[in-house]
Design a protein around this motif. Structure first.
Motif, PDB file in Angstrom:
ATOM      1  N   HIS A 133       0.850  -1.193   0.000  1.00 59.95           N
ATOM      2  CA  HIS A 133       0.000   0.000   0.000  1.00 59.95           C
ATOM      3  C   HIS A 133       0.887   1.246   0.000  1.00 59.95           C
ATOM      4  CE1 HIS A 133      -3.865  -1.891   0.490  1.00 59.95           C
ATOM      5  NE2 HIS A 133      -3.434  -2.610   1.520  1.00 59.95           N
ATOM      6  N   ASP A 172      -8.560  -1.493   2.631  1.00 70.74           N
ATOM      7  CA  ASP A 172      -8.120  -2.832   3.022  1.00 70.74           C
ATOM      8  C   ASP A 172      -8.485  -3.100   4.486  1.00 70.74           C
ATOM      9  OD1 ASP A 172      -6.951  -5.325   3.031  1.00 70.74           O
ATOM     10  OD2 ASP A 172      -4.887  -4.602   2.898  1.00 70.74           O
ATOM     11  N   GLY A 181      -6.114   3.472  -0.096  1.00 70.87           N
ATOM     12  CA  GLY A 181      -6.043   2.039  -0.354  1.00 70.87           C
ATOM     13  C   GLY A 181      -5.905   1.248   0.927  1.00 70.87           C
ATOM     14  N   LEU A 182      -5.108   1.766   1.857  1.00 67.68           N
ATOM     15  CA  LEU A 182      -4.930   1.100   3.138  1.00 67.68           C
ATOM     16  C   LEU A 182      -6.233   1.070   3.925  1.00 67.68           C
ATOM     17  CD1 LEU A 182      -3.192  -0.168   5.382  1.00 67.68           C
ATOM     18  CD2 LEU A 182      -2.642   2.163   6.140  1.00 67.68           C
TER      19      LEU A 182
END
Length: 253
Positions: free
Chosen positions: A175, A184, A180-181
């Protein structure tokens, strides 16, 4: 913890609770904060804070920086190391059981300011296996244990932690951005476990779960090469990890 809560606790020593509260406030602030920050978070009179800080400074548990901010003291390092080693030693049988059942390397790690530190490991019996040195610190965003820990925290805290530590990308699958993290982490919270899918090292996959209710956020994991650690492995590993984490939580409680 409020002053009222501290007062209400049967048999407690209020000054000790308040001193530890100041240390925890500094830790939550990333290791250093201002006097006004301490006063705002602790809800204590300034004379009381000054008195507690003088004691903590004299003992080496807090230090004052040239810019007048207060930071965690060096004396806490030894205590933290000893506590981590003790926790790692006490949970080693659970890691050994995971290795016996799954055949892959098992790790335990805990949150250390804005990083994760490995406190125990039992290696796989395979010649090709994963090895992480106990005591190694790693980023939270690209490790299985790190993401499992982050998933137990709110997004605001996650943002603060990874912003301070940065988001390096050791592999093309790591990442590299906060959005994006966070996406997730939302998936991890929903399914209950984290996967490091070649994010720390190409060719390596890791399954990890957080230890529920741990006094310091921590997680356990199993990792190995993609050739052995596939989706079928995950189906078997996750229930075993969850059971081990629950036993560790009871032992720590």
């Amino acid at each position: 913890m409020t002053t009222e809560t501290a007062t209400a606790r049967s048999g407690s020593v209020q000054s000790v609770e308040r001193a530890f509260e100041l240390i925890e406030i500094i830790a939550r602030a990333g290791g250093e904060t201002t006097l006004s920050g301490l006063a705002g978070d602790a809800g204590l009179p300034l004379p009381t804070i000054h008195r507690l800080l003088r004691t903590l400074l004299a003992l080496g548990y807090v230090r004052q920086l040239p810019n007048r901010r207060y930071a965690l003291g060096a004396r806490l390092i030894h205590l933290g190391e000893q506590a981590g080693q003790q926790i790692g030693t006490g949970t080693r049988p659970e890691l050994q059981k995971l290795v016996a059942d799954l055949g892959e390397t098992a790790n335990m790690a805990m949150l250390d300011q804005d990083m994760v530190v490995y406190v125990a490991q039992v290696p796989s019996p395979h010649a090709m296996r994963m090895f992480t040195e106990v005591g190694r610190r790693a980023h939270l965003h690209d490790t299985g244990v790190g993401k499992a820990i982050l998933a137990t925290l709110d997004d605001e805290t996650v943002t603060e932690l990874v912003t301070r530590a940065g988001m390096p990308t050791p592999t093309p699958k790591s990442h590299g951005d906060l959005d994006g993290l966070l996406a997730d982490l939302a998936r991890i919270r929903q399914r209950g476990y984290a996967i490091d899918d070649e994010e720390q090292e190409l060719g390596v996959r890791c399954y990890s779960v957080a230890v529920p209710g741990a006094p310091t956020p921590m997680a356990i994991s199993v990792s190995g090469p993609l050739t052995r650690v596939d989706l079928g492995f995950g189906d078997k590993a996750v229930p075993l990890l969850e059971a081990a984490a629950a036993r560790i939580a009871r032992a720590l409680g």
